[in-house]
Design a protein around this motif. Structure first.
Motif, PDB file in Angstrom:
ATOM      1  N   GLN A 150     -63.424 -66.942 -55.114  1.00  0.00           N
ATOM      2  CA  GLN A 150     -62.174 -66.788 -54.373  1.00  0.00           C
ATOM      3  C   GLN A 150     -62.376 -66.248 -52.954  1.00  0.00           C
ATOM      4  OE1 GLN A 150     -59.412 -68.142 -55.609  1.00  0.00           O
ATOM      5  NE2 GLN A 150     -60.872 -68.755 -57.212  1.00  0.00           N
ATOM      6  N   LEU A 151     -63.628 -66.007 -52.574  1.00  0.00           N
ATOM      7  CA  LEU A 151     -63.911 -65.618 -51.185  1.00  0.00           C
ATOM      8  C   LEU A 151     -63.861 -66.853 -50.298  1.00  0.00           C
ATOM      9  CD1 LEU A 151     -66.931 -63.128 -51.342  1.00  0.00           C
ATOM     10  CD2 LEU A 151     -64.538 -62.591 -50.898  1.00  0.00           C
ATOM     11  N   ARG A 152     -63.391 -66.691 -49.076  1.00  0.00           N
ATOM     12  CA  ARG A 152     -63.476 -67.799 -48.124  1.00  0.00           C
ATOM     13  C   ARG A 152     -64.948 -68.030 -47.783  1.00  0.00           C
ATOM     14  NH1 ARG A 152     -58.535 -69.304 -46.720  1.00  0.00           N
ATOM     15  NH2 ARG A 152     -56.822 -67.801 -46.810  1.00  0.00           N
ATOM     16  N   VAL A 153     -65.314 -69.279 -47.544  1.00  0.00           N
ATOM     17  CA  VAL A 153     -66.718 -69.582 -47.289  1.00  0.00           C
ATOM     18  C   VAL A 153     -67.247 -68.839 -46.068  1.00  0.00           C
ATOM     19  CG1 VAL A 153     -66.895 -71.818 -48.434  1.00  0.00           C
ATOM     20  CG2 VAL A 153     -65.973 -71.696 -46.127  1.00  0.00           C
ATOM     21  N   SER A 154     -66.371 -68.498 -45.166  1.00  0.00           N
ATOM     22  CA  SER A 154     -66.794 -67.762 -43.970  1.00  0.00           C
ATOM     23  C   SER A 154     -67.138 -66.310 -44.278  1.00  0.00           C
ATOM     24  CB  SER A 154     -65.681 -67.800 -42.915  1.00  0.00           C
ATOM     25  OG  SER A 154     -64.480 -67.249 -43.442  1.00  0.00           O
ATOM     26  N   GLU A 155     -66.735 -65.826 -45.459  1.00  0.00           N
ATOM     27  CA  GLU A 155     -66.917 -64.408 -45.794  1.00  0.00           C
ATOM     28  C   GLU A 155     -68.064 -64.166 -46.767  1.00  0.00           C
ATOM     29  OE1 GLU A 155     -63.145 -63.262 -47.323  1.00  0.00           O
ATOM     30  OE2 GLU A 155     -62.079 -63.570 -45.424  1.00  0.00           O
ATOM     31  N   VAL A 156     -68.683 -65.225 -47.284  1.00  0.00           N
ATOM     32  CA  VAL A 156     -69.785 -65.061 -48.235  1.00  0.00           C
ATOM     33  C   VAL A 156     -70.997 -64.496 -47.493  1.00  0.00           C
ATOM     34  CG1 VAL A 156     -71.356 -66.246 -49.814  1.00  0.00           C
ATOM     35  CG2 VAL A 156     -68.949 -66.925 -49.686  1.00  0.00           C
ATOM     36  N   THR A 157     -71.607 -63.447 -48.045  1.00  0.00           N
ATOM     37  CA  THR A 157     -72.735 -62.792 -47.389  1.00  0.00           C
ATOM     38  C   THR A 157     -73.991 -62.897 -48.241  1.00  0.00           C
ATOM     39  OG1 THR A 157     -72.351 -60.631 -48.419  1.00  0.00           O
ATOM     40  CG2 THR A 157     -71.128 -61.121 -46.385  1.00  0.00           C
ATOM     41  N   SER A 158     -75.121 -62.559 -47.632  1.00  0.00           N
ATOM     42  CA  SER A 158     -76.381 -62.557 -48.372  1.00  0.00           C
ATOM     43  C   SER A 158     -76.354 -61.513 -49.482  1.00  0.00           C
ATOM     44  CB  SER A 158     -77.553 -62.305 -47.417  1.00  0.00           C
ATOM     45  OG  SER A 158     -77.348 -61.112 -46.685  1.00  0.00           O
ATOM     46  N   ALA A 159     -75.635 -60.418 -49.281  1.00  0.00           N
ATOM     47  CA  ALA A 159     -75.520 -59.406 -50.327  1.00  0.00           C
ATOM     48  C   ALA A 159     -74.829 -59.967 -51.565  1.00  0.00           C
ATOM     49  CB  ALA A 159     -74.754 -58.194 -49.799  1.00  0.00           C
ATOM     50  N   ASP A 160     -73.801 -60.802 -51.365  1.00  0.00           N
ATOM     51  CA  ASP A 160     -73.139 -61.453 -52.490  1.00  0.00           C
ATOM     52  C   ASP A 160     -74.123 -62.320 -53.264  1.00  0.00           C
ATOM     53  OD1 ASP A 160     -70.549 -60.445 -51.889  1.00  0.00           O
ATOM     54  OD2 ASP A 160     -70.300 -61.994 -50.358  1.00  0.00           O
ATOM     55  N   LEU A 161     -74.952 -63.065 -52.544  1.00  0.00           N
ATOM     56  CA  LEU A 161     -75.876 -63.988 -53.191  1.00  0.00           C
ATOM     57  C   LEU A 161     -76.984 -63.241 -53.927  1.00  0.00           C
ATOM     58  CD1 LEU A 161     -76.158 -66.767 -50.462  1.00  0.00           C
ATOM     59  CD2 LEU A 161     -74.429 -66.403 -52.220  1.00  0.00           C
ATOM     60  N   VAL A 162     -77.424 -62.145 -53.365  1.00  0.00           N
ATOM     61  CA  VAL A 162     -78.428 -61.324 -54.061  1.00  0.00           C
ATOM     62  C   VAL A 162     -77.867 -60.817 -55.378  1.00  0.00           C
ATOM     63  CG1 VAL A 162     -79.715 -59.154 -53.974  1.00  0.00           C
ATOM     64  CG2 VAL A 162     -79.695 -60.677 -51.989  1.00  0.00           C
TER      65      VAL A 162
END
Length: 403
Positions: A150-162
């Motif tokens: 539900q995050l906008r693609v512009s707001e996804v960070t590397s911390a989220d992916l980790v």
């Protein structure tokens, strides 16, 4: 116009006449103003409705046309913030930009889940298997969406992916690589459409570390046992198309996906050739397969089973055999191999039992020439030499079966 703090005269409603005001409003006036429109200066207005609702409006000329831009409610945007927004918009408009387009773009940035659906729809047009599309989305649904769906693609960070990948990076290494690849595809799409400026996947390798992958070979039979496997499977199923497809796969050393989706229009009986289109090949190059006498006999029997389907091996309908057909057959007969493993059996036989050159064997397996110089000069697919190779393979299997 004087400031409310220094004069009892309140700001006038509407657009003022004479010199343009500068910071004409005060926080106290904003809270207490009667219904109307009041100019603060620098194109910023306070708009008070009869209901008491208060909001900021900016009247601005953008590329030669006048527009009214809503800057938000007074309850959410302070006077100082409204002035800063108005200043930024005015500067952008003076430089030839479009504050409305920027605002529209910010509002229309999709969520990661929405972007993934668009990417899947775009990619799926080039896939033959519907199941692959379901697998593609289900892996994201299981691992990525709970955190970033539900995050906008512009707001996804590397911390989220980790946080998504760390729990499975070593325990489910192959799955983690697939999930990362699919997340990267979605974010690459977002970069291409200018919803963001960079892909955070590029920063993950130093943080997650190396998986030190160990190559795990697919289960395969020794080539001396392949004929026995064919004999065990032959005629053992209520639907004969499965055993026929299995033997055809072994005789041609093809991949299961190539055999499963084979169509009659690809078979040239006169030339004794099966031409697999590039779209179905792993290397995305057309591949010609020479057909030995036993392979042609299998095709003739398959044609008698269902001459109405466009697929060579079908389930008695317009659909090809299920992806799991061969695995179930092998499991049923306790054959310790997977369909792809019979390519390995063929490769071992060619190396151990024949004098056929390596390049002929590799061409039969449709492997890409790794040496770039050699690949640049290779103009032939060694077809006639491959025909001899495949005839020898069929003869070897027949001899083993009789023995």
């Amino acid at each position: 116009m004087n400031n409310l703090n220094s004069s009892p005269v309140p700001p006038r409603r509407g657009k003022p006449k004479g010199p343009h005001p500068q910071k004409a409003l005060s926080a106290q006036f904003v809270r207490a103003a009667a219904p109307g429109r009041y100019c603060d200066g620098n194109t910023l207005y306070l708009f008070v409705q009869r209901s008491g609702a208060r909001s900021w409006v900016q009247r601005l000329v953008i590329r030669g046309r006048r527009h009214d831009l809503g800057l938000g409610s007074v309850a959410l945007v302070s006077l100082a913030e409204a002035r800063e927004k108005a200043r930024t918009n005015r500067k952008l408009a003076r430089e030839g930009g479009d504050p409305l387009a920027e605002k529209r773009r910010a509002r229309e940035v999709p969520t990661f889940a929405e972007a993934a659906a668009w990417v899947l729809a775009q990619k799926q047009a080039g896939w033959r298997s519907e199941k692959h599309g379901k697998d593609w989305m289900s892996s994201l649904d299981r691992y990525a969406f709970p955190r970033i769906g539900q995050l906008r693609v512009s707001e996804v960070t590397s911390a989220d992916l980790v946080e998504i990948l760390s729990p499975i990076w070593y325990t489910k290494a192959a799955t983690a690589r697939v999930v990362l690849q699919r997340i990267r595809s979605v974010l690459d799409w977002a970069v291409a459409l200018e919803f963001r400026t960079g892909n955070p996947c590029d920063q993950l390798q130093p943080v997650l570390g190396s998986q030190n992958r160990v190559i795990r070979h697919m289960r395969a039979l020794p080539h001396r046992e392949v004929a026995s496997a064919i004999r065990a499977v032959r005629g053992s199923s209520r639907t004969p198309a499965g055993p026929l497809a299995f033997e055809f796969l072994v005789l041609t050393a093809a991949r299961w996906g190539e055999v499963r989706w084979a169509e009659w229009e690809e078979i040239d009986d006169g030339a004794r050739v099966w031409t697999v289109p590039a779209a179905r090949m792993k290397a995305k190059r057309l591949h010609r397969v020479p057909l030995c006498p036993r392979a042609r006999a299998i095709l003739e029997r398959a044609r008698r089973l269902d001459g109405h389907s466009r697929f060579v091996f079908s389930r008695g309908s317009a659909k090809p055999l299920s992806e799991k057909t061969l695995r179930r057959l092998l499991k049923k007969h306790e054959i310790a191999a997977v369909p792809h493993g019979f390519r390995s059996s063929f490769r071992d036989w060619a190396a151990e039992e024949t004098d056929h050159p390596r390049e002929v064997v590799e061409a039969a397996l449709a492997h890409v020439v790794q040496n770039k110089v050699e690949a640049a000069y290779r103009r032939t697919d060694l077809f006639e030499r491959r025909r001899n190779l495949m005839n020898d393979w069929a003869s070897y299997l027949a001899d083993r079966s009789r023995g």
